[in-house]
Scaffold this motif. Structure first.
Motif, short mmCIF file in Angstrom:
data_model
loop_
_atom_site.label_atom_id
_atom_site.label_comp_id
_atom_site.label_asym_id
_atom_site.label_seq_id
_atom_site.Cartn_x
_atom_site.Cartn_y
_atom_site.Cartn_z
N ASP A 33 12.97 -20.40 -1.67
CA ASP A 33 14.13 -20.32 -2.55
C ASP A 33 15.06 -19.42 -1.85
O ASP A 33 16.39 -19.76 -1.51
N THR A 34 14.51 -18.03 -1.72
CA THR A 34 15.36 -17.05 -0.85
C THR A 34 15.82 -17.35 0.33
O THR A 34 16.88 -17.30 0.72
N ALA A 35 14.70 -18.12 1.33
CA ALA A 35 15.33 -18.32 2.63
C ALA A 35 16.25 -19.46 2.55
O ALA A 35 17.08 -19.24 3.41
N GLN A 36 16.32 -20.24 1.79
CA GLN A 36 17.35 -21.40 1.73
C GLN A 36 18.48 -20.93 1.40
O GLN A 36 19.64 -21.10 1.95
N SER A 37 18.58 -20.14 0.33
CA SER A 37 19.76 -19.56 -0.10
C SER A 37 20.39 -18.32 1.01
O SER A 37 21.32 -18.46 1.18
N ASP A 38 19.45 -17.82 1.78
CA ASP A 38 20.02 -16.73 2.79
C ASP A 38 20.38 -17.56 3.83
O ASP A 38 21.66 -17.24 4.46
N LEU A 87 15.88 -27.82 -9.74
CA LEU A 87 17.13 -27.36 -10.30
C LEU A 87 18.01 -26.74 -9.15
O LEU A 87 18.99 -26.80 -9.30
N ASN A 88 17.32 -26.55 -7.98
CA ASN A 88 17.78 -26.07 -6.79
C ASN A 88 18.60 -27.57 -6.29
O ASN A 88 19.88 -27.10 -5.92
N PHE A 89 18.06 -28.66 -6.25
CA PHE A 89 18.71 -29.74 -5.86
C PHE A 89 19.85 -29.97 -6.68
O PHE A 89 20.73 -30.46 -6.18
N ARG A 90 19.74 -29.83 -8.04
CA ARG A 90 21.03 -30.11 -8.96
C ARG A 90 22.03 -29.06 -8.97
O ARG A 90 23.17 -29.67 -8.62
N LEU A 91 21.78 -27.88 -8.41
CA LEU A 91 22.79 -27.01 -8.33
C LEU A 91 23.33 -27.27 -6.94
O LEU A 91 24.70 -27.01 -6.80
N SER A 92 22.62 -27.59 -5.91
CA SER A 92 23.39 -27.88 -4.64
C SER A 92 24.35 -29.13 -4.65
O SER A 92 25.41 -29.16 -4.17
N LYS A 120 0.64 -27.88 -5.25
CA LYS A 120 1.48 -26.76 -6.09
C LYS A 120 1.65 -27.30 -7.40
O LYS A 120 1.26 -28.22 -8.15
N SER A 121 2.33 -26.10 -8.27
CA SER A 121 2.43 -26.11 -9.54
C SER A 121 3.69 -26.91 -10.08
O SER A 121 4.60 -27.15 -9.30
N TYR A 122 3.40 -27.14 -11.45
CA TYR A 122 4.55 -28.02 -11.99
C TYR A 122 5.92 -27.24 -11.99
O TYR A 122 6.98 -27.74 -11.77
N SER A 123 5.68 -25.97 -12.10
CA SER A 123 6.80 -24.95 -12.07
C SER A 123 7.69 -24.97 -10.86
O SER A 123 8.96 -24.98 -10.55
N ASP A 124 6.97 -25.43 -9.57
CA ASP A 124 7.62 -25.46 -8.27
C ASP A 124 8.55 -26.72 -8.21
O ASP A 124 9.46 -26.90 -7.69
N VAL A 125 7.83 -27.78 -9.00
CA VAL A 125 8.64 -29.06 -9.11
C VAL A 125 9.98 -28.82 -9.72
O VAL A 125 11.08 -29.18 -9.40
N LEU A 126 9.92 -28.07 -11.00
CA LEU A 126 11.10 -27.81 -11.64
C LEU A 126 12.10 -27.05 -11.07
O LEU A 126 13.23 -27.19 -11.12
N LYS A 127 11.43 -25.93 -10.25
CA LYS A 127 12.50 -24.83 -9.56
C LYS A 127 13.18 -25.86 -8.34
O LYS A 127 14.50 -25.62 -8.17
N SER A 128 12.37 -26.59 -7.72
CA SER A 128 12.99 -27.22 -6.79
C SER A 128 14.04 -28.32 -7.05
O SER A 128 15.04 -28.60 -6.70
N SER A 184 23.12 -28.64 2.83
CA SER A 184 22.00 -27.97 1.78
C SER A 184 21.62 -29.07 0.68
O SER A 184 20.59 -28.84 0.18
N VAL A 185 22.47 -29.88 0.23
CA VAL A 185 21.96 -30.82 -0.63
C VAL A 185 20.80 -31.74 0.05
O VAL A 185 19.92 -31.90 -0.75
N THR A 186 20.98 -32.11 1.21
CA THR A 186 19.88 -33.08 1.96
C THR A 186 18.80 -32.16 1.97
O THR A 186 17.41 -32.84 1.82
N ALA A 187 18.77 -31.04 2.08
CA ALA A 187 17.59 -30.08 2.47
C ALA A 187 16.88 -29.89 1.06
O ALA A 187 15.70 -29.84 1.16
N TYR A 188 17.71 -29.66 -0.01
CA TYR A 188 17.06 -29.21 -1.27
C TYR A 188 16.52 -30.56 -1.88
O TYR A 188 15.54 -30.56 -2.48
#
Length: 425
Positions: free
Chosen positions: A389-394, A181-186, A171-179, A151-155
């Motif tokens: 994000d939902t698909a990755q989490s699922d 965050l997902n990477f750090r959480l993983s 893509k918007s900068y919000s996508d960069v921030l969200k991705s 999951s870390v590798t994928a994020y």
């Protein structure tokens, strides 16, 4: 990241780690367990005690004796070594009847022996389940850590893609921030799974008295070998006859019956029949004077009835034994009802575990396919970051659920058999 690759390689083949198979681990656990040794020692002691009671019941007490007083005021001279001063002989005695007290004692000793055998069986059952839990837990945590690492590798890859898409204006900068965050959480989740894995390895090592920090390379369990449902009615009948706790309850009830008989016998006069044999002289030494009856033997009877404070003590003992017997009878009924409830519950738990594993496999397959589709749509700008994000989490949750349900199913069958009282080792 290099750290993730190194961690994955470490999990796949730990350098210098001891290799274990499930059978090998169980064998080692059995050989070093202090609790199992104590149970085995209890069996040896109980069997030895029973053999002692058996010998006392059937065999006469025989005494060989010889004595000489080489120095005495009666000797002339006082220091005198003489065959005539030697006394020697053999005597034997055997109780033929004593109000059945010896027979009841022998029966009680036999029940103690049987109880120790049941205790050893139960100890081995408990130890086996504990060892299986430990072995499977390491494999479970290892699998969950692999999922977290993937999951870390994928994020991380998704984060890099989002940065690139942002630079290209896709893509918007919000996508960069969200991705990000997902990477750090993983990464944080991976650290937690790594800690869980280390703790499971330490518990694994402790059970076989190895150093907690030692690495362990465990053989994988490729598949669930048994996905069948047991027959409830058959297992209920088996459990009522063979569960260790119910066997112990019946042994306890039999012991209380013996105590009740002993107390009841106490109401009657003590009647005893004893046989005795005595011979003076042994190997030509200590022969008696001529005309002496030798050997002598007899069968004697005695009858006694204590009257006084002992009568009230017998009354109290009889009442106490009767109450203890009634309590044991009630305890056995309660234990049987409790066993039935536990088995029925375990049977339904088995059905739930089978269904959970089936659904988890389907969910993991569907989630993986959905992630591929959504990922492709996201790269084409036809899916949002929220959908990705939902698909990755699922997908992550489905893989974790599959790993958990797999090992839950393995343990569930063992736990069910133990609940029934079936041998699991």
């Amino acid at each position: 990241m290099l750290k993730h690759l190194a961690l994955l390689l470490m999990l796949a083949s730990p350098a210098g780690a001891a290799s274990w198979t499930l059978d090998g681990y169980l064998k080692e656990v059995y050989s070093v367990s202090h609790d199992l040794r104590q149970a085995e020692e209890g069996v040896r002691l109980a069997r030895s005690s029973y053999m002692s009671s058996l010998a006392s019941f059937y065999l006469p007490a025989v005494l060989l004796s010889a004595s000489n007083a080489p120095y005495s005021s009666y000797n002339s001279p006082r220091l005198l070594f003489s065959r005539d001063n030697t006394a020697a002989g053999v005597s034997a005695s055997l109780n033929l009847f004593n109000n059945f007290k010896d027979k009841l004692g022998l029966d009680s000793s036999r029940l103690d022996r049987d109880s120790s055998d049941v205790a050893l069986f139960a100890a081995r059952q408990d130890l086996t389940l504990s060892a299986l839990n430990s072995y499977y837990d390491v494999l479970r945590k290892k699998q969950l850590l692999k999922v977290a690492d993937a999951s870390v590798t994928a994020y991380e890859e998704q984060y890099k893609k989002a940065q690139q898409y942002y630079k290209e204006g896709l893509k918007s900068y919000s996508d960069v921030l969200k991705s990000e965050l997902n990477f750090r959480l993983s990464q944080l989740a991976e650290m937690r799974y790594a800690e869980d894995y280390r703790n499971s390895v330490m518990a694994f090592n402790t059970l076989v008295y190895r150093q907690p920090e030692e690495e362990a390379d465990l053989a994988e369990i490729p598949a669930v070998s048994d996905t069948s449902m047991p027959v409830l009615e058959t297992d209920l009948a088996f459990a009522l006859a063979g569960r260790p706790d119910l066997r112990q309850a019946r042994i306890s009830l039999d012991q209380k019956k013996i105590s009740r008989k002993k107390a009841y016998i106490g109401w009657f006069p003590d009647f005893s029949v004893d046989a005795a044999y005595n011979r003076q002289g042994l190997f030509g030494l200590g022969n008696p004077p001529a005309g002496t009856v030798n050997p002598s033997y007899s069968v004697g009877m005695s009858l006694s009835l204590p009257i006084g404070p002992g009568t009230f003590s017998d009354m109290n003992s009889n009442l106490s034994a009767a109450i203890d017997l009634a309590r044991s009878e009630r305890a056995l009924v309660e234990a049987e009802l409790k066993a039935k409830k536990e088995i029925i519950s375990a049977w339904h738990s088995r059905a739930l575990a089978l269904k959970s594993y089936e659904v988890a496999r389907m969910s993991a397959d569907i989630s993986a396919q959905n992630l591929v589709i959504v990922n492709e749509k996201y790269s084409q700008g036809r899916a949002s970051m929220i959908e990705l994000d939902t698909a990755q989490s699922d997908d992550l949750n489905a893989k974790n659920s599959l790993a958990n349900s797999f090992f839950d199913l393995l343990l569930n069958r063992v736990a069910y058999d133990r609940t029934v009282g079936r041998k699991i080792w």
